[in-house]
Design a protein around this motif. Structure first.
Motif, PDB file in Angstrom:
ATOM      1  N   VAL A   1     -22.558  -9.508 -20.929  1.00 14.35           N
ATOM      2  CA  VAL A   1     -21.103  -9.643 -20.339  1.00 14.35           C
ATOM      3  C   VAL A   1     -21.086 -10.806 -19.069  1.00 14.35           C
ATOM      4  O   VAL A   1     -20.447 -11.864 -19.104  1.00 14.35           O
ATOM      5  CB  VAL A   1     -20.239  -8.659 -20.071  1.00 14.35           C
ATOM      6  N   GLY A   2     -21.944 -10.259 -18.089  1.00 10.88           N
ATOM      7  CA  GLY A   2     -21.790 -11.431 -17.055  1.00 10.88           C
ATOM      8  C   GLY A   2     -22.346 -12.750 -17.280  1.00 10.88           C
ATOM      9  O   GLY A   2     -21.700 -13.696 -16.909  1.00 10.88           O
ATOM     10  N   GLY A   3     -23.338 -12.759 -18.281  1.00 15.59           N
ATOM     11  CA  GLY A   3     -24.056 -14.346 -18.460  1.00 15.59           C
ATOM     12  C   GLY A   3     -23.057 -14.937 -19.282  1.00 15.59           C
ATOM     13  O   GLY A   3     -22.571 -15.957 -19.215  1.00 15.59           O
ATOM     14  N   ASN A   4     -22.128 -14.122 -20.147  1.00 14.38           N
ATOM     15  CA  ASN A   4     -21.285 -14.985 -21.091  1.00 14.38           C
ATOM     16  C   ASN A   4     -20.286 -15.421 -20.375  1.00 14.38           C
ATOM     17  O   ASN A   4     -19.399 -16.305 -20.471  1.00 14.38           O
ATOM     18  CB  ASN A   4     -20.883 -14.028 -22.500  1.00 14.38           C
ATOM     19  N   PHE A   5     -19.570 -14.584 -19.331  1.00 14.73           N
ATOM     20  CA  PHE A   5     -18.450 -14.991 -18.419  1.00 14.73           C
ATOM     21  C   PHE A   5     -18.990 -16.130 -17.568  1.00 14.73           C
ATOM     22  O   PHE A   5     -18.177 -16.900 -17.278  1.00 14.73           O
ATOM     23  CB  PHE A   5     -18.118 -13.671 -17.618  1.00 14.73           C
ATOM     24  N   TRP A   6     -19.998 -16.081 -17.121  1.00 14.81           N
ATOM     25  CA  TRP A   6     -20.619 -17.238 -16.081  1.00 14.81           C
ATOM     26  C   TRP A   6     -20.467 -18.649 -17.009  1.00 14.81           C
ATOM     27  O   TRP A   6     -20.136 -19.631 -16.762  1.00 14.81           O
ATOM     28  CB  TRP A   6     -21.781 -17.072 -15.568  1.00 14.81           C
ATOM     29  N   LEU A   7     -21.179 -18.442 -18.439  1.00 11.39           N
ATOM     30  CA  LEU A   7     -21.069 -19.654 -19.215  1.00 11.39           C
ATOM     31  C   LEU A   7     -19.780 -19.935 -19.613  1.00 11.39           C
ATOM     32  O   LEU A   7     -19.332 -21.362 -19.391  1.00 11.39           O
ATOM     33  CB  LEU A   7     -21.879 -19.543 -20.356  1.00 11.39           C
ATOM     34  N   TRP A   8     -18.862 -19.240 -19.562  1.00  9.75           N
ATOM     35  CA  TRP A   8     -17.176 -19.815 -19.900  1.00  9.75           C
ATOM     36  C   TRP A   8     -16.630 -20.195 -18.649  1.00  9.75           C
ATOM     37  O   TRP A   8     -16.005 -21.175 -18.826  1.00  9.75           O
ATOM     38  CB  TRP A   8     -16.511 -18.430 -20.407  1.00  9.75           C
ATOM     39  N   LEU A   9     -16.937 -19.612 -17.496  1.00  4.64           N
ATOM     40  CA  LEU A   9     -16.454 -20.321 -16.312  1.00  4.64           C
ATOM     41  C   LEU A   9     -16.988 -21.516 -15.998  1.00  4.64           C
ATOM     42  O   LEU A   9     -16.333 -22.481 -15.530  1.00  4.64           O
ATOM     43  CB  LEU A   9     -16.766 -19.276 -14.945  1.00  4.64           C
ATOM     44  N   SER A  10     -18.437 -21.602 -16.304  1.00  5.81           N
ATOM     45  CA  SER A  10     -18.800 -23.060 -15.768  1.00  5.81           C
ATOM     46  C   SER A  10     -18.571 -24.326 -16.846  1.00  5.81           C
ATOM     47  O   SER A  10     -18.844 -25.065 -16.509  1.00  5.81           O
ATOM     48  CB  SER A  10     -20.427 -22.753 -15.577  1.00  5.81           C
ATOM     49  N   HIS A  11     -17.839 -23.948 -17.819  1.00  7.54           N
ATOM     50  CA  HIS A  11     -17.756 -24.914 -18.817  1.00  7.54           C
ATOM     51  C   HIS A  11     -16.098 -25.438 -18.707  1.00  7.54           C
ATOM     52  O   HIS A  11     -15.710 -25.852 -19.776  1.00  7.54           O
ATOM     53  CB  HIS A  11     -17.881 -24.628 -20.114  1.00  7.54           C
ATOM     54  N   HIS A  12     -15.443 -25.296 -17.504  1.00  8.84           N
ATOM     55  CA  HIS A  12     -14.056 -25.825 -17.458  1.00  8.84           C
ATOM     56  C   HIS A  12     -14.175 -26.884 -16.376  1.00  8.84           C
ATOM     57  O   HIS A  12     -14.764 -26.751 -15.316  1.00  8.84           O
ATOM     58  CB  HIS A  12     -13.358 -24.701 -17.027  1.00  8.84           C
ATOM     59  N   ASP A  13     -13.162 -27.753 -16.451  1.00  9.32           N
ATOM     60  CA  ASP A  13     -12.928 -28.817 -15.651  1.00  9.32           C
ATOM     61  C   ASP A  13     -12.207 -28.520 -14.489  1.00  9.32           C
ATOM     62  O   ASP A  13     -11.562 -27.471 -14.423  1.00  9.32           O
ATOM     63  CB  ASP A  13     -12.854 -30.041 -16.013  1.00  9.32           C
ATOM     64  N   ILE A  14     -11.961 -29.293 -13.251  1.00 10.04           N
ATOM     65  CA  ILE A  14     -11.353 -29.220 -12.274  1.00 10.04           C
ATOM     66  C   ILE A  14      -9.866 -28.645 -12.491  1.00 10.04           C
ATOM     67  O   ILE A  14      -9.005 -27.925 -11.917  1.00 10.04           O
ATOM     68  CB  ILE A  14     -11.502 -30.171 -11.234  1.00 10.04           C
ATOM     69  N   ASN A  15      -9.288 -29.263 -13.527  1.00 19.99           N
ATOM     70  CA  ASN A  15      -7.691 -29.272 -13.814  1.00 19.99           C
ATOM     71  C   ASN A  15      -7.643 -27.836 -13.915  1.00 19.99           C
ATOM     72  O   ASN A  15      -6.473 -27.206 -13.719  1.00 19.99           O
ATOM     73  CB  ASN A  15      -7.264 -30.074 -14.793  1.00 19.99           C
ATOM     74  N   TRP A  16      -8.391 -27.284 -14.991  1.00 24.62           N
ATOM     75  CA  TRP A  16      -8.270 -25.894 -15.352  1.00 24.62           C
ATOM     76  C   TRP A  16      -8.296 -24.943 -14.098  1.00 24.62           C
ATOM     77  O   TRP A  16      -7.617 -23.860 -14.133  1.00 24.62           O
ATOM     78  CB  TRP A  16      -9.313 -25.400 -16.127  1.00 24.62           C
ATOM     79  N   TRP A  17      -9.154 -25.136 -13.318  1.00 25.24           N
ATOM     80  CA  TRP A  17      -9.163 -24.454 -11.896  1.00 25.24           C
ATOM     81  C   TRP A  17      -7.939 -24.426 -11.356  1.00 25.24           C
ATOM     82  O   TRP A  17      -7.485 -23.452 -10.537  1.00 25.24           O
ATOM     83  CB  TRP A  17     -10.482 -24.541 -11.232  1.00 25.24           C
ATOM     84  N   VAL A  18      -7.546 -25.704 -11.079  1.00 25.00           N
ATOM     85  CA  VAL A  18      -6.295 -25.701 -10.204  1.00 25.00           C
ATOM     86  C   VAL A  18      -5.260 -25.150 -10.911  1.00 25.00           C
ATOM     87  O   VAL A  18      -4.360 -24.397 -10.215  1.00 25.00           O
ATOM     88  CB  VAL A  18      -6.039 -27.240 -10.190  1.00 25.00           C
ATOM     89  N   ALA A  19      -5.160 -25.126 -12.233  1.00 23.17           N
ATOM     90  CA  ALA A  19      -3.984 -24.441 -12.979  1.00 23.17           C
ATOM     91  C   ALA A  19      -4.337 -23.007 -12.609  1.00 23.17           C
ATOM     92  O   ALA A  19      -3.114 -22.170 -12.595  1.00 23.17           O
ATOM     93  CB  ALA A  19      -4.081 -24.666 -14.330  1.00 23.17           C
ATOM     94  N   VAL A  20      -5.358 -22.404 -12.794  1.00 20.53           N
ATOM     95  CA  VAL A  20      -5.751 -20.799 -12.511  1.00 20.53           C
ATOM     96  C   VAL A  20      -5.201 -20.539 -11.080  1.00 20.53           C
ATOM     97  O   VAL A  20      -4.713 -19.525 -10.870  1.00 20.53           O
ATOM     98  CB  VAL A  20      -7.139 -20.545 -12.929  1.00 20.53           C
ATOM     99  N   ALA A  21      -5.548 -21.331 -10.403  1.00 23.76           N
ATOM    100  CA  ALA A  21      -5.534 -21.072  -8.656  1.00 23.76           C
ATOM    101  C   ALA A  21      -3.935 -21.222  -8.660  1.00 23.76           C
ATOM    102  O   ALA A  21      -3.288 -20.400  -7.678  1.00 23.76           O
ATOM    103  CB  ALA A  21      -5.892 -22.132  -7.934  1.00 23.76           C
ATOM    104  N   THR A  22      -3.220 -22.082  -9.129  1.00 22.05           N
ATOM    105  CA  THR A  22      -1.721 -22.083  -9.018  1.00 22.05           C
ATOM    106  C   THR A  22      -1.044 -21.043  -9.442  1.00 22.05           C
ATOM    107  O   THR A  22      -0.366 -20.347  -8.930  1.00 22.05           O
ATOM    108  CB  THR A  22      -1.320 -23.458  -9.720  1.00 22.05           C
ATOM    109  N   LEU A  23      -1.400 -20.578 -10.839  1.00 24.36           N
ATOM    110  CA  LEU A  23      -0.759 -19.203 -11.462  1.00 24.36           C
ATOM    111  C   LEU A  23      -1.168 -17.915 -10.387  1.00 24.36           C
ATOM    112  O   LEU A  23      -0.235 -17.217 -10.363  1.00 24.36           O
ATOM    113  CB  LEU A  23      -1.400 -19.041 -12.644  1.00 24.36           C
TER     114      LEU A  23
END
Length: 66
Positions: A16-38
């Motif tokens: 589960v941790g490996g899959n979660f890391w792969l999922w997290l690492s395949h998003h661009d900076i705009n996605w992270w900015v949106a998550v941080a804003t929310l």
């Protein structure tokens, strides 16, 4: 029952941790900015709600001593 669940969770954690890391690492900076804003907006609402509740409780305590 609890021991079986704990053992099952422990066996699944690396996968589960490996899959979660792969999922997290395949998003661009705009996605992270949106998550941080929310997260910031959600935290602001929670803090405002808690402050309002604290103020109401303090107001009730002041009136109880009158």
């Amino acid at each position: 029952m609890k021991e079986e669940f704990a053992a099952s969770a422990a066996r699944a954690t690396p996968v589960v941790g490996g899959n979660f890391w792969l999922w997290l690492s395949h998003h661009d900076i705009n996605w992270w900015v949106a998550v941080a804003t929310l997260a910031y907006i959600g935290a602001s609402f929670v803090f405002a709600w808690r402050k309002d509740r604290r103020d109401r409780c303090a107001g009730k305590r002041e009136h109880a001593h009158d």
